[in-house]
Design a protein around this motif. Structure first.
Motif, PDB file in Angstrom:
ATOM      1  N   GLY A  12      29.698  93.906   7.926  1.00  0.00           N
ATOM      2  CA  GLY A  12      30.316  92.738   8.546  1.00  0.00           C
ATOM      3  C   GLY A  12      29.517  92.227   9.732  1.00  0.00           C
ATOM      4  O   GLY A  12      29.367  91.007   9.931  1.00  0.00           O
ATOM      5  N   ASN A  13      28.984  93.162  10.544  1.00  0.00           N
ATOM      6  CA  ASN A  13      28.168  92.759  11.683  1.00  0.00           C
ATOM      7  C   ASN A  13      26.896  92.046  11.220  1.00  0.00           C
ATOM      8  O   ASN A  13      26.470  91.049  11.804  1.00  0.00           O
ATOM      9  N   ILE A  15      26.494  90.302   8.463  1.00  0.00           N
ATOM     10  CA  ILE A  15      26.849  88.959   7.960  1.00  0.00           C
ATOM     11  C   ILE A  15      27.086  88.007   9.130  1.00  0.00           C
ATOM     12  O   ILE A  15      26.636  86.853   9.121  1.00  0.00           O
ATOM     13  N   GLN A  16      27.790  88.472  10.160  1.00  0.00           N
ATOM     14  CA  GLN A  16      28.041  87.624  11.318  1.00  0.00           C
ATOM     15  C   GLN A  16      26.748  87.242  12.035  1.00  0.00           C
ATOM     16  O   GLN A  16      26.561  86.100  12.451  1.00  0.00           O
ATOM     17  N   ARG A  17      25.820  88.207  12.185  1.00  0.00           N
ATOM     18  CA  ARG A  17      24.581  87.931  12.885  1.00  0.00           C
ATOM     19  C   ARG A  17      23.719  86.925  12.109  1.00  0.00           C
ATOM     20  O   ARG A  17      23.080  86.063  12.703  1.00  0.00           O
ATOM     21  N   ASN A  19      24.840  84.541  10.076  1.00  0.00           N
ATOM     22  CA  ASN A  19      25.482  83.228  10.195  1.00  0.00           C
ATOM     23  C   ASN A  19      25.322  82.640  11.596  1.00  0.00           C
ATOM     24  O   ASN A  19      25.408  81.429  11.769  1.00  0.00           O
ATOM     25  N   ALA A  20      25.075  83.519  12.595  1.00  0.00           N
ATOM     26  CA  ALA A  20      24.926  83.045  13.972  1.00  0.00           C
ATOM     27  C   ALA A  20      23.522  82.551  14.276  1.00  0.00           C
ATOM     28  O   ALA A  20      23.287  81.972  15.340  1.00  0.00           O
ATOM     29  N   THR A  52      38.848  93.391   7.245  1.00  0.00           N
ATOM     30  CA  THR A  52      37.996  92.709   8.231  1.00  0.00           C
ATOM     31  C   THR A  52      36.707  92.210   7.595  1.00  0.00           C
ATOM     32  O   THR A  52      36.255  91.087   7.851  1.00  0.00           O
ATOM     33  N   ARG A  55      37.489  89.116   5.474  1.00  0.00           N
ATOM     34  CA  ARG A  55      37.671  87.905   6.291  1.00  0.00           C
ATOM     35  C   ARG A  55      36.328  87.398   6.834  1.00  0.00           C
ATOM     36  O   ARG A  55      36.105  86.196   6.947  1.00  0.00           O
ATOM     37  N   THR A  56      35.420  88.337   7.161  1.00  0.00           N
ATOM     38  CA  THR A  56      34.091  87.937   7.640  1.00  0.00           C
ATOM     39  C   THR A  56      33.319  87.212   6.559  1.00  0.00           C
ATOM     40  O   THR A  56      32.642  86.201   6.799  1.00  0.00           O
ATOM     41  N   ALA A  59      34.701  83.701   6.091  1.00  0.00           N
ATOM     42  CA  ALA A  59      34.439  82.778   7.201  1.00  0.00           C
ATOM     43  C   ALA A  59      32.984  82.389   7.317  1.00  0.00           C
ATOM     44  O   ALA A  59      32.643  81.496   8.096  1.00  0.00           O
ATOM     45  N   GLY A  60      32.069  83.010   6.581  1.00  0.00           N
ATOM     46  CA  GLY A  60      30.648  82.700   6.704  1.00  0.00           C
ATOM     47  C   GLY A  60      30.307  81.342   6.143  1.00  0.00           C
ATOM     48  O   GLY A  60      30.955  80.831   5.225  1.00  0.00           O
TER      49      GLY A  60
END
Length: 307
Positions: A12-13, A15-17, A19-20, A52, A55-56, A59-60
């Motif tokens: 999840g981390n 994927i978030q990084r 997308n950021a 979690t 949801r990540t 939201a990507g």
């Protein structure tokens, strides 16, 4: 890691990084993400059922292909990803299509588009030609209108002549029944009625004029009788104060007060002299009634009679 308790948080981390990352940053932003691992037991793949992580993935903003396990394996992120691949190899094939095949596919779509556009144009052209054949030519329409106009203009003169002749015949029929006596008879009848009406109204008008004259004479006599200046001609005088008010009682005048005496011919100023008479303190017996003498005959006055 892709297995165990720390797997869900690390994936999840990541994927978030990804997308950021900014589009024009120093690290290139990927066009697509693939979350993949080999097959295993349900316990080995359980990290990809984490809420979690799901949801990540949902939201990507970068398209994501889920390729966890083999074809028979299903995890929660398969339902929230943009595309699911049965195996990691299939995910790689989806992300990198063969260039000749892609060009062939695009060429096929282009040819189909041109064919569809050509058919649409031909269909519209055929419909326009069919409608053009159904329409009459402009010269034919003008010629038909001209023929109708010529026919109507040729009939117009004869129609006007017949109309004038018909009205002339009707006028002759009516004029034969007209004569001066038709107009003279109503005029004579109205003249006779007016004459009779005047004969009946003349006595009434004379009586009304006579009554109005008598009433006018009575009003003039009444006006002469109530004229305040008429008694002045017979020797009377009016007493006014200096402010113009009329004196009605002598007791209201004070000694030394100036007054104005109005006679028939002129006005004179005067001053009240002497104190006003005092009323007696005790009433006096009335005097004996004198014997009434014969009323002298007064000379006729110029005052008119009200009756």
């Amino acid at each position: 890691v892709v297995q165990g308790e720390a797997a869900a948080a690390q994936v999840g981390n990541a994927i978030q990084r990804f997308n950021a990352l900014p589009l024009d940053g120093p690290v290139p932003r990927p066009d697509i993400l693939i979350v993949a691992r080999g097959g295993g037991s349900v316990e080995d793949l359980w990290a990809f059922n984490d809420e979690t992580l799901a949801r990540t993935v949902a939201a990507g903003t970068i398209p994501l292909i889920s390729a966890v396990g083999h074809e028979t394996d299903t995890t929660l992120i398969d339902f929230v990803s943009d595309r699911r691949a049965p195996t990691p190899t299939a995910a790689a094939e989806m992300a990198t299509p063969v260039l000749p095949e892609l060009r062939a596919y695009i060429g096929d779509l282009s040819s189909r588009l041109h064919r569809c556009g050509g058919r649409a144009v031909e269909d519209r052209r055929g419909r326009v030609e069919h409608a053009g054949r159904a329409l009459a030519r402009v010269p034919d329409l003008v010629e038909m209108a001209a023929q109708r106009f010529n026919l109507a203009s040729s009939r117009l003169g004869a129609g006007l002549s017949r109309n004038v002749a018909a009205h002339g015949t009707d006028l002759v029929k009516v004029s034969s029944r007209l004569s001066p006596s038709l107009l003279q008879r109503p005029q004579q009848v109205h003249t006779e009625r007016l004459t009779r009406l005047l004969v009946r109204m003349k006595p009434a008008l004379d009586r009304k004029i006579e009554r109005s004259a008598e009433r006018l004479v009575s009003l003039s006599k009444l006006h002469a009788s109530v004229d305040p200046s008429a008694p002045l001609k017979r020797g009377f005088a009016r007493v006014h104060r200096l402010d113009g008010s009329l004196v009605r009682e002598g007791a209201s005048l004070a000694s030394g007060e100036g007054v104005r005496l109005v006679f028939a011919d002129q006005s004179r100023d005067a001053v009240i002299d002497g104190p006003p008479a005092l009323a007696p303190s005790t009433p006096t017996p009335p005097p004996a009634k004198p014997v009434r003498a014969a009323k002298p005959v007064s000379p006729p006055s110029n005052q008119g009679d009200l009756f």
